[in-house]
Design a protein around this motif. Structure first.
Motif, PDB file in Angstrom:
ATOM      1  N   PRO A 212       0.799  -1.223   0.000  1.00  0.00           N
ATOM      2  CA  PRO A 212       0.000   0.000   0.000  1.00  0.00           C
ATOM      3  C   PRO A 212       0.835   1.277   0.000  1.00  0.00           C
ATOM      4  N   LEU A 213       0.299   2.290  -0.683  1.00  0.00           N
ATOM      5  CA  LEU A 213       0.823   3.645  -0.592  1.00  0.00           C
ATOM      6  C   LEU A 213       0.104   4.333   0.555  1.00  0.00           C
ATOM      7  N   ILE A 214       0.879   4.975   1.420  1.00  0.00           N
ATOM      8  CA  ILE A 214       0.320   5.547   2.645  1.00  0.00           C
ATOM      9  C   ILE A 214       0.719   7.007   2.806  1.00  0.00           C
ATOM     10  N   ALA A 215      -0.017   7.707   3.678  1.00  0.00           N
ATOM     11  CA  ALA A 215       0.288   9.100   4.023  1.00  0.00           C
ATOM     12  C   ALA A 215      -0.032   9.310   5.495  1.00  0.00           C
ATOM     13  N   SER A 216       0.437  10.407   6.017  1.00  0.00           N
ATOM     14  CA  SER A 216       0.115  10.778   7.390  1.00  0.00           C
ATOM     15  C   SER A 216      -1.382  11.029   7.534  1.00  0.00           C
ATOM     16  N   ARG A 217      -1.919  10.743   8.691  1.00  0.00           N
ATOM     17  CA  ARG A 217      -3.330  11.034   8.957  1.00  0.00           C
ATOM     18  C   ARG A 217      -3.583  12.529   9.101  1.00  0.00           C
ATOM     19  N   ALA A 218      -2.498  13.302   9.135  1.00  0.00           N
ATOM     20  CA  ALA A 218      -2.653  14.753   9.161  1.00  0.00           C
ATOM     21  C   ALA A 218      -3.172  15.280   7.823  1.00  0.00           C
ATOM     22  N   LEU A 219      -3.054  14.466   6.769  1.00  0.00           N
ATOM     23  CA  LEU A 219      -3.547  14.851   5.448  1.00  0.00           C
ATOM     24  C   LEU A 219      -5.070  14.786   5.453  1.00  0.00           C
ATOM     25  N   GLY A 220      -5.708  15.876   5.059  1.00  0.00           N
ATOM     26  CA  GLY A 220      -7.163  15.919   5.031  1.00  0.00           C
ATOM     27  C   GLY A 220      -7.732  15.021   3.951  1.00  0.00           C
ATOM     28  N   GLU A 221      -9.014  14.697   4.057  1.00  0.00           N
ATOM     29  CA  GLU A 221      -9.627  13.800   3.084  1.00  0.00           C
ATOM     30  C   GLU A 221      -9.627  14.402   1.689  1.00  0.00           C
ATOM     31  N   GLY A 222      -9.868  15.700   1.608  1.00  0.00           N
ATOM     32  CA  GLY A 222      -9.815  16.350   0.304  1.00  0.00           C
ATOM     33  C   GLY A 222      -8.427  16.280  -0.299  1.00  0.00           C
ATOM     34  N   GLN A 223      -7.420  16.459   0.530  1.00  0.00           N
ATOM     35  CA  GLN A 223      -6.037  16.349   0.059  1.00  0.00           C
ATOM     36  C   GLN A 223      -5.713  14.916  -0.354  1.00  0.00           C
ATOM     37  N   ALA A 224      -6.213  13.941   0.405  1.00  0.00           N
ATOM     38  CA  ALA A 224      -5.967  12.542   0.068  1.00  0.00           C
ATOM     39  C   ALA A 224      -6.570  12.199  -1.294  1.00  0.00           C
ATOM     40  N   GLU A 225      -7.779  12.686  -1.553  1.00  0.00           N
ATOM     41  CA  GLU A 225      -8.410  12.433  -2.848  1.00  0.00           C
ATOM     42  C   GLU A 225      -7.626  13.100  -3.968  1.00  0.00           C
TER      43      GLU A 225
END
Length: 265
Positions: A200-213
């Motif tokens: 999986p590609l992952i990111a910090s949970r600090a990233l907002g959902e809009g940013q994740a999309e």
């Protein structure tokens, strides 16, 4: 996780640079540093609060607590034998010497020397253990297990005759076959493990959902920008799985334990 040669590393770097450029049109992420291989332990890297994008193995994601600390962004879809959509397998590989002695099935590898990249690897250890578990007796199957540190090192150990059998991520194996076909004269394949969701590609949970999309969309755009780059990386796309899809990795670990084979040995 698939920087198997400097050339592949450069292509991944370029793809990520394109991804960041597209992402920055919608958001201003500030200074972004792209690293090919973080130095030291990977767990602190994956747990960074400012992590925009990285790739981990499904084993630490599901089994070592990362799923509770990071955000799942996407799962790559690769074009390699053993892949089905965002799922992949490990290839069971033996040395040519072991093959000549009759080790042409996993069961025939009883009492041989195994090679494995690391204890926290799904493809090298967990999937391998899951395949061996029904064959083990008294919690043991191999004469010894040699921890190599990487799939490429496992392949080299098999090719040189330093080990007899191992399990290698099918994407890594395909990329190594593309770049180093000369390594494969001393090995033979004898099968594959069960499939599981890919790395999986992952990111910090600090990233907002809009940013994740937006990051997911940026990955798709970067992939489409250079078809030849994607072909060399054997990369076909990115799936949007849920974290629960990775429960299969835990199920495979539990199945081996229930059969009396909690460790690869």
């Amino acid at each position: 996780m698939y920087n198997v040669t400097p050339h592949h590393a450069a292509l991944w770097h370029a793809l990520l640079s394109d991804c960041v450029a597209v992402f920055a049109r919608a958001f201003e992420p500030g200074d972004v540093t792209i690293v090919n291989a973080p130095e030291g332990e990977l767990m602190p890297h994956w747990r960074r609060k400012d992590l925009l994008l990285s790739q981990t193995c499904g084993y630490p994601y599901r089994m070592l607590g990362l799923a509770d600390e990071v955000q799942l962004i996407a799962t790559p879809i690769f074009d390699a034998p053993g892949c089905e959509g965002p799922r992949y397998r490990s290839v069971l590989v033996v040395s040519a010497e072991a093959w000549a002695r009759g080790a042409n099935t996993l069961e025939a590898c009883r009492g041989l020397r195994a090679a494995c990249n690391g204890t926290d690897s799904h493809s090298g250890m967990n999937a391998f253990r899951h395949s061996v578990a029904p064959l083990a007796r008294g919690g043991r199957f191999f004469a010894s297990v040699f921890w190599t540190g990487s799939h490429a090192a496992t392949l080299r150990a098999l090719a040189s005759g330093a080990a007899d059998v191992g399990a290698i991520d099918c994407v890594t194996l395909a990329l190594l076959n593309d770049s180093h076909p000369e390594w494969f004269g001393g090995v033979r394949t004898i099968g594959m493990t069960h499939s599981a969701p890919g790395l999986p590609l992952i990111a910090s949970r600090a990233l907002g959902e809009g940013q994740a999309e937006a990051l997911r969309d940026a990955l798709d755009t970067a992939l489409a920008a250079d078809p030849e780059r994607a072909r060399t990386l054997r990369l076909r796309g990115f799936a949007r799985l849920t974290g629960e899809a990775y429960a299969e990795i835990e199920d495979m670990a539990n199945a081996a334990t229930q059969q009396g084979y909690p460790e690869l040995r």
